[in-house]
Design an enzyme around this catalytic site. Structure first.
Site, PDB file in Angstrom:
ATOM      1  N   GLN A 167     -14.859   6.003 -26.102  1.00 31.77           N
ATOM      2  CA  GLN A 167     -15.139   6.691 -27.526  1.00 31.77           C
ATOM      3  C   GLN A 167     -14.024   6.386 -28.262  1.00 31.77           C
ATOM      4  O   GLN A 167     -13.944   7.187 -29.702  1.00 31.77           O
ATOM      5  CB  GLN A 167     -15.366   8.090 -27.177  1.00 31.77           C
ATOM      6  CG  GLN A 167     -16.703   8.282 -26.413  1.00 31.77           C
ATOM      7  CD  GLN A 167     -18.031   7.728 -27.149  1.00 31.77           C
ATOM      8  OE1 GLN A 167     -18.052   7.589 -28.280  1.00 31.77           O
ATOM      9  NE2 GLN A 167     -18.885   7.570 -26.190  1.00 31.77           N
ATOM     10  N   LYS A 197     -20.134  -0.261 -27.977  1.00 33.87           N
ATOM     11  CA  LYS A 197     -19.784   1.113 -28.851  1.00 33.87           C
ATOM     12  C   LYS A 197     -18.805   0.769 -29.938  1.00 33.87           C
ATOM     13  O   LYS A 197     -18.635   1.463 -30.816  1.00 33.87           O
ATOM     14  CB  LYS A 197     -19.239   2.171 -27.900  1.00 33.87           C
ATOM     15  CG  LYS A 197     -20.027   2.591 -26.591  1.00 33.87           C
ATOM     16  CD  LYS A 197     -19.105   3.809 -25.811  1.00 33.87           C
ATOM     17  CE  LYS A 197     -19.889   4.076 -24.661  1.00 33.87           C
ATOM     18  NZ  LYS A 197     -21.181   4.712 -24.448  1.00 33.87           N
ATOM     19  N   ASP A 200      -9.902   6.504 -20.433  1.00 28.49           N
ATOM     20  CA  ASP A 200     -11.230   6.123 -20.537  1.00 28.49           C
ATOM     21  C   ASP A 200     -11.162   6.079 -22.222  1.00 28.49           C
ATOM     22  O   ASP A 200     -11.233   6.866 -22.822  1.00 28.49           O
ATOM     23  CB  ASP A 200     -12.045   7.024 -20.017  1.00 28.49           C
ATOM     24  CG  ASP A 200     -13.527   6.764 -20.512  1.00 28.49           C
ATOM     25  OD1 ASP A 200     -13.762   5.891 -21.237  1.00 28.49           O
ATOM     26  OD2 ASP A 200     -14.443   7.409 -19.879  1.00 28.49           O
ATOM     27  N   CYS A 247     -23.990  12.581 -19.725  1.00 26.78           N
ATOM     28  CA  CYS A 247     -23.174  12.351 -18.746  1.00 26.78           C
ATOM     29  C   CYS A 247     -22.057  13.120 -18.521  1.00 26.78           C
ATOM     30  O   CYS A 247     -20.827  12.480 -18.197  1.00 26.78           O
ATOM     31  CB  CYS A 247     -22.862  10.590 -18.558  1.00 26.78           C
ATOM     32  SG  CYS A 247     -24.336   9.591 -18.363  1.00 26.78           S
ATOM     33  N   HIS A 277     -16.422  11.799 -18.694  1.00 27.15           N
ATOM     34  CA  HIS A 277     -17.789  11.203 -18.641  1.00 27.15           C
ATOM     35  C   HIS A 277     -17.893  11.006 -16.926  1.00 27.15           C
ATOM     36  O   HIS A 277     -16.990  10.620 -16.474  1.00 27.15           O
ATOM     37  CB  HIS A 277     -17.696   9.951 -19.439  1.00 27.15           C
ATOM     38  CG  HIS A 277     -19.144   9.215 -19.300  1.00 27.15           C
ATOM     39  ND1 HIS A 277     -19.737   8.423 -18.443  1.00 27.15           N
ATOM     40  CD2 HIS A 277     -19.807   8.868 -20.458  1.00 27.15           C
ATOM     41  CE1 HIS A 277     -20.837   7.870 -18.854  1.00 27.15           C
ATOM     42  NE2 HIS A 277     -21.055   8.185 -19.990  1.00 27.15           N
TER      43      HIS A 277
HETATM   44  C1  LIG Z   1     -16.091   8.510 -22.507  1.00 28.89           C
HETATM   45  C2  LIG Z   1     -17.097   7.449 -21.959  1.00 28.89           C
HETATM   46  N1  LIG Z   1     -16.873   6.966 -20.698  1.00 28.89           N
HETATM   47  C3  LIG Z   1     -17.536   5.946 -20.170  1.00 28.89           C
HETATM   48  C4  LIG Z   1     -18.634   5.546 -20.717  1.00 28.89           C
HETATM   49  C5  LIG Z   1     -19.345   4.784 -19.858  1.00 28.89           C
HETATM   50  O1  LIG Z   1     -19.573   3.352 -20.833  1.00 28.89           O
HETATM   51  P1  LIG Z   1     -20.494   2.307 -20.325  1.00 28.89           P
HETATM   52  O2  LIG Z   1     -21.916   2.906 -20.055  1.00 28.89           O
HETATM   53  O3  LIG Z   1     -20.327   1.309 -21.298  1.00 28.89           O
HETATM   54  O4  LIG Z   1     -19.843   1.646 -18.997  1.00 28.89           O
HETATM   55  C6  LIG Z   1     -19.254   6.273 -21.790  1.00 28.89           C
HETATM   56  C7  LIG Z   1     -20.610   6.008 -22.356  1.00 28.89           C
HETATM   57  O5  LIG Z   1     -21.113   6.786 -22.917  1.00 28.89           O
HETATM   58  C8  LIG Z   1     -18.355   7.141 -22.488  1.00 28.89           C
HETATM   59  O6  LIG Z   1     -18.661   7.584 -23.486  1.00 28.89           O
END
Ligand SMILES: Cc1ncc(COP(=O)(O)O)c(C=O)c1O
Length: 412
Positions: free
Chosen positions: A209, A232, A206, A370, A129
């Site tokens: 998900q 999430k 990270d 993203c 992401h």
């Molecule tokens: C894999 C992953 N990393 C990071 C993020 C960023 O999360 P946040 O917008 O809650 O900071 C997301 C959000 O879609 C994500 O799916």
């Protein structure tokens, strides 16, 4: 609180916990298939927010009056709930942030700017992401370090042999997603961590998900950092978690300066607090943290294994149905996947797919999610993405499939 019956979830009664799922959109029952972007909150979690605001709210840590003591106790209790949820060894290893992005930025500043220098390397993957790319690019630019990227195969799986080749004497960090938000790929993170540790390289996962879908055990994974978001996992926006091994948190620089992250301040010298306070500058999102604690309780009440089994069933059902549609291609066909179905419809831009599905009450996300490097890898600008939570149903998958067929008719 609902409990599994005979090992199976009573989905109808669980759905009744989520007021928003009763909505109609464009006159049709809402089929909410955008859970990877943000999941919905059940009534017990919403109630927790209200109870906090109506009977417990005050600022924390800084007063001896009743409400401040109550709010502080609830905030710290939420930390312990998260600690147990991810099996962190110590409470101080759980830092409240505003989300995954904030948590990764904390590590980029606190670890990256301190321990990464000119010529050093940061290993990322094509699947990341943007939140797990851009902070590292900022560090790399400032420090004249290099980003190295693990490629993926045509199924959307990391090429582990290439990963192993990238680990070298200059590698200062591996930062990898546990589960891909664009494709649903579950990465072999345990193996990857072991290989990195064999060379003394710390690993950040990270987990945005992963945390809502699969059991997280940071001690079994042995990751150095783990980042995830409350919104999430059936909690509110504005709250996230950074897990960090105590030894790293102690060595790292603070990210933000201000109240609560200090022991003492003078114009000559400021002494920083110990973790986790060291990383929680200013008034934190107290209500959101307490409410996240309730979301953890809610997940535990169902059982993360039950949730995972249910979502696997939904994903298998949806994959099978979408695979049968001529002119529709699933992007991301990894052997191990979680809760995400990305697809493209021949001759139709994903935004048009999303717009027409919305007319049918079906909420999917369209775009690059993203993850522009993933889109570039597959040579497409965007996908449509259905992403599941345990409360989704086969009927909702059917609504998605019928909607895709309608899209194909409209664009014939
Ligand atoms: C894999 C992953 N990393 C990071 C993020 C960023 O999360 P946040 O917008 O809650 O900071 C997301 C959000 O879609 C994500 O799916």
């Amino acid at each position: 609180m609902n409990h599994p019956r005979d090992g199976r979830l009573d989905i109808e009664s669980l759905r009744a916990d989520f007021p928003i799922l009763k909505l109609k959109v464009n006159g049709r029952p809402l089929a909410y298939l955008d859970n990877a972007a943000s999941s919905q909150m059940p009534q017990p979690v919403i109630d927790r927010w209200l109870r906090y605001q109506t009977t417990q709210h005050s600022n924390i840590h800084r007063a001896v009056h009743h409400l401040s003591e109550v709010a502080t106790a609830e905030y710290e209790a939420a930390r312990r709930k998260v600690q147990a949820f991810i099996n962190a060894k110590e409470e101080r290893e759980v830092v409240f942030t505003t989300g995954t992005t904030d948590a990764i930025n904390l590590v980029a500043h606190g670890y990256g700017r301190k321990f990464i220098g000119a010529g050093d390397e940061i290993v990322l993957t094509t699947l990341e992401h943007h939140s797990n790319i851009v902070p590292w690019q900022m560090v790399a630019e400032e420090k004249a370090a290099k980003i190295r990227v693990v490629p993926i195969n045509d199924r959307g799986e990391l090429v582990v042999e290439e990963y192993l080749k990238l680990l070298g004497p200059r590698t200062k960090l591996v930062a990898v997603g546990h589960v891909s938000n664009a494709l649903g790929t579950v990465n072999p993170v345990r193996e990857m961590i072991e290989a990195a540790h064999a060379k003394g390289i710390p690993v950040l996962l990270d987990g945005a998900q992963a945390a809502p879908h699969i059991r997280i055990d940071v001690q079994a994974l042995d990751c150095d950092f783990y980042a995830f978001s409350g919104h999430k996992m059936f909690g509110p926006t504005g709250i996230g978690i950074l897990y960090g091994k105590a030894a790293w948190l102690e060595k790292m620089n603070p990210f933000k300066g201000g109240g609560d992250m200090i022991l003492s301040v003078s114009f000559e010298k400021t002494a920083y607090n110990v973790p986790p306070g060291k990383f929680e500058a200013g008034t934190p999102p107290i209500a959101a943290a307490v409410t996240l604690g309730a979301a953890v309780d809610y997940i535990n009440g169902i059982g993360i294994e039950q949730i995972h089994a249910r979502e696997t069933d939904l994903l298998d059902y949806a994959t099978d149905k979408v695979n049968r549609l001529p002119g529709v291609r699933i992007i991301g066909t990894a052997e191990k996947k979680a809760a995400v179905l990305s697809f493209v419809v021949d001759g139709v831009h994903p935004h048009d797919v999303g717009t027409l599905l919305n007319e049918d009450g079906v909420a999917v996300r369209t775009g690059h999610h993203c993850t522009q490097p993933v889109m570039a890898r597959f040579g497409i600008p965007a996908t449509s993405r259905a992403s599941f939570a345990f409360y989704n149903t086969h009927d909702e998958v059917d609504a998605l499939v019928d909607g895709i067929k309608r899209v194909q008719k409209v664009f014939k």
